[in-house]
Design an enzyme around this catalytic site. Structure first.
Site, mmCIF file in Angstrom:
data_model
loop_
_atom_site.group_PDB
_atom_site.id
_atom_site.type_symbol
_atom_site.label_atom_id
_atom_site.label_comp_id
_atom_site.label_asym_id
_atom_site.label_seq_id
_atom_site.Cartn_x
_atom_site.Cartn_y
_atom_site.Cartn_z
ATOM 1 C CG HIS A 94 -2.012 1.013 1.135
ATOM 2 N ND1 HIS A 94 -1.779 2.347 1.342
ATOM 3 C CD2 HIS A 94 -3.321 0.894 0.808
ATOM 4 C CE1 HIS A 94 -2.912 3.008 1.162
ATOM 5 N NE2 HIS A 94 -3.863 2.152 0.831
ATOM 6 C CD GLU A 164 -5.457 1.237 -2.970
ATOM 7 O OE1 GLU A 164 -6.645 1.207 -2.661
ATOM 8 O OE2 GLU A 164 -4.546 1.551 -2.165
HETATM 9 P P1 PGA Z 1 -9.673 5.833 0.409
HETATM 10 O O1 PGA Z 1 -8.468 4.814 0.668
HETATM 11 O O2 PGA Z 1 -10.838 5.026 -0.066
HETATM 12 O O3 PGA Z 1 -9.909 6.484 1.713
HETATM 13 O O4 PGA Z 1 -9.174 6.797 -0.647
HETATM 14 C C1 PGA Z 1 -8.247 3.747 -0.191
HETATM 15 C C2 PGA Z 1 -6.948 3.075 0.173
HETATM 16 O O5 PGA Z 1 -5.955 3.768 0.347
HETATM 17 O O6 PGA Z 1 -6.883 1.858 0.331
#
Ligand code: PGA
Length: 251
Positions: A94, A164
């Site tokens: 992440h 992401e």
């Molecule tokens: P968010 O986070 O939905 O608050 O943008 C997603 C993540 O970082 O996994």
């Protein structure tokens, strides 16, 4: 097709009491949902709470794991310990952990450890910013190549990839991503995996979208963007919003 909806609670909520409430609400929501695997990823101290609930479509995930199997590593939690806590999924790579110093090499070791314990890694990849020359594509390709380095072909189907884009995550997001941007990246990720392994292997991998997923955009990523599921941060802590996301994403 069954969608995978991951709830990433991050470093929330503040108390055990609140965590118990969110767990309960999530399990209640899951009862009304078909065609979805819901993976709840609370902070380590709250993992045990899942033992109070039962559901066929809710699974337990963690947000981190040690890169080493066992030994003197103060503060670390091994994949074996997580397995013993009935954890079946772990988020690795992440961006919020990469900011803390986690690199592709460490992520690669974590993936090996998880696979050894039959835990599904949810590997996050994503560029920090978009450019007009396509450098964001080579950035994600490098991440994939390094994080999957020497992972045997037969294991790839046991890994979930979450795209992401860092610029679309959290309260500080520059803007939301579009379904077109996700779809382009999904195809690109499949191509990279196909080049490293083969087309069948690429086909076997689920690719999720994550970054400011909310009740208004969830459907577009799943339907228009053909995401195999979603990784939800903030809105996974709010049962009304999470319920709406589950509904629109799994219809
Ligand atoms: P968010 O986070 O939905 O608050 O943008 C997603 C993540 O970082 O996994």
């Amino acid at each position: 097709m069954t969608k995978i909806i991951v709830a990433n609670w991050k470093m929330n909520p503040k108390s055990l009491k609140e965590a118990r409430v969110i767990f309960k609400e999530t399990y209640t929501l899951a009862r009304g949902i078909k065609n979805a695997k819901i993976v709840v990823c609370p902070p380590f101290p709250y993992l045990f709470l899942s033992g109070n609930f039962k559901s066929k479509n809710v699974f337990l995930g963690a947000q981190n794991v040690a890169k080493d199997g066992e030994g003197s590593y103060t503060g670390e939690v091994s994949s074996n310990m997580l397995k013993n806590m009935s954890v079946n999924y772990v988020i690795v790579g992440h961006s919020e952990r990469r900011f803390l110093g986690e690199n592709d090499n460490i992520i690669n070791k974590k993936i090996f450890n998880l696979l050894k314990n039959k835990i599904t890694p949810i590997l996050c990849v994503g560029e920090n910013k978009r450019d007009h020359d396509g450098f964001y594509l080579s950035f994600v390709k490098e991440q994939l190549k390094n994080c999957l380095n020497e992972i045997p072909k037969a294991q790839i189907k046991n890994i979930i990839i979450a795209y992401e884009p860092v610029w679309a995550i959290g309260k500080g997001a520059v803007r939301e991503a579009t379904k077109e941007e996700f779809l382009e990246m999904k195809i690109f990720i499949k191509k990279v995996i196909s080049d490293i392994y083969d087309a069948n292997t690429a086909h076997s991998v689920s690719i999720l979208y994550g970054g400011s997923v909310n009740p208004l955009n969830a459907e577009s990523f799943v339907k228009g963007g053909e995401a195999d599921g979603l990784l939800v941060g903030r809105d996974s802590l709010n049962s009304k919003k999470f319920g709406d996301i589950l509904n629109v994403a799994t219809q």
